[in-house]
Design a protein around this motif. Structure first.
Motif, short mmCIF file in Angstrom:
data_model
loop_
_atom_site.label_atom_id
_atom_site.label_comp_id
_atom_site.label_asym_id
_atom_site.label_seq_id
_atom_site.Cartn_x
_atom_site.Cartn_y
_atom_site.Cartn_z
N GLU A 7 0.82 -1.21 0.00
CA GLU A 7 0.00 0.00 0.00
C GLU A 7 0.86 1.26 0.00
OE1 GLU A 7 -3.36 0.61 -0.36
OE2 GLU A 7 -3.06 -1.44 -1.07
N ARG B 223 1.98 1.61 -3.50
CA ARG B 223 0.86 2.07 -4.32
C ARG B 223 0.65 3.56 -4.16
NH1 ARG B 223 -3.39 4.72 -2.75
NH2 ARG B 223 -3.71 3.29 -1.00
N THR B 224 0.84 4.06 -2.94
CA THR B 224 0.68 5.49 -2.68
C THR B 224 1.80 6.29 -3.33
OG1 THR B 224 -0.44 5.05 -0.58
CG2 THR B 224 0.53 7.25 -0.88
N ARG C 93 -6.09 -5.97 1.18
CA ARG C 93 -5.14 -6.54 0.20
C ARG C 93 -4.66 -7.91 0.67
NH1 ARG C 93 -0.46 -4.35 -3.40
NH2 ARG C 93 -1.52 -2.34 -3.26
N LEU D 281 -4.67 -3.52 -9.12
CA LEU D 281 -3.72 -2.91 -8.19
C LEU D 281 -2.63 -2.15 -8.95
CD1 LEU D 281 -3.30 -5.84 -5.63
CD2 LEU D 281 -4.51 -3.68 -5.27
N ALA E 66 -1.83 1.91 -8.70
CA ALA E 66 -0.51 2.47 -8.41
C ALA E 66 -0.07 3.44 -9.51
CB ALA E 66 0.51 1.34 -8.26
N SER F 170 -2.00 6.64 -9.20
CA SER F 170 -1.56 7.38 -8.02
C SER F 170 -0.30 8.17 -8.33
CB SER F 170 -1.31 6.39 -6.87
OG SER F 170 -0.99 7.08 -5.68
#
Length: 248
Positions: free
Chosen positions: A123, A126-127, A145, A228, A232, A235
């Motif tokens: 995560e 991903r951020t 997740r 996912l 990402a 993002s």
């Protein structure tokens, strides 16, 4: 495309470290002889996939303190748990014919702890430098997740799927908990279809004929990985916007 394949592989590889030993705690001698052979290859392949992904998204890894691993608390936790899990996998493999039920459950606990840490790191990656979630939503996203990974890993574990249904419920909830701007972009790009298809496969896998269960779970894993990866990527695209917004 490659990112989606890697993230789908990581869901499978990390989830299997918890699911396979837990199933083996109540399995017969033949299953205990064969199935542990997959744990170390999955762990090694997962590590290589994670390194490849982090290397190709170095800016996100550096921004979140995941490169080098010792630069942050999540990285240090991940490194320690990976070493412990590797040792547990070696012990389980060496003693698979004699290991008691409790030993398999302990190995599963190590796998679950590592999966949660890896999901947390996932995560954070991903951020990247994009819009961040508050601590509580971030923890919920990491837990969801991890639950998706547990469902995905049932394609590489003995027995009938038991967690795939819960994973199918977790996936759309994950999409709803993403930062609003990111979620909006995902829906405008048609990712609701990807999410919906993965969810449907996870929810129905348990009820499919035995010959179709693993292919359905494998397909759901690939679709979840693609979702996912797109989250990402978008993002990262939002990073300049988030910086401008914060400067303003």
């Amino acid at each position: 495309m490659l990112d989606g394949l890697i993230l789908g592989w990581l869901l499978l590889a990390w989830g299997a470290q918890a699911v396979v030993p837990w199933r083996l705690a109540s399995a017969g001698p033949e299953q205990r002889r064969r199935w542990p052979l997959s744990l170390l290859p999955l762990l090694t392949g997962g590590a290589l996939g994670a390194l490849l992904y982090a290397r190709s998204h170095a800016d996100a890894a550096v921004a979140q303190g995941l490169y080098p691993l010792t630069a942050s608390v999540p990285g240090r936790v991940l490194a320690v748990l990976f070493a412990a899990l590797a040792l547990a996998a070696v012990v389980a493999l060496a003693g698979r014919r004699r290991l008691e039920d409790a030993g398999w459950r302990i190995a599963a606990a190590f796998g679950l702890a590592f999966l949660l840490a890896a999901s947390w790191a996932g995560e954070l990656l991903r951020t990247g430098e994009g819009p961040a979630s508050e601590p509580l939503p971030l923890a919920a996203l990491a837990a969801l997740r991890a639950l998706v990974a547990l469902g995905a890993a049932e394609s590489a574990a003995p027995g009938r799927p038991r967690l795939a249904g819960a994973a199918g419920l977790a996936l759309p909830l994950y999409g709803l908990l993403l930062p609003a701007r990111l979620a909006g972009l995902l829906w405008r790009q048609g990712q609701a279809l990807t999410l919906g298809a993965a969810t449907l496969l996870l929810l129905t896998a348990r009820w499919l004929p035995a010959s179709l269960r693993r292919p359905a779970l494998a397909g759901a894993t690939l679709l979840a990985g693609a979702f996912l990866a797109q989250a990402a990527d978008l993002s990262r695209q939002l990073a300049p916007l988030s910086i401008e917004h914060s400067d303003f």
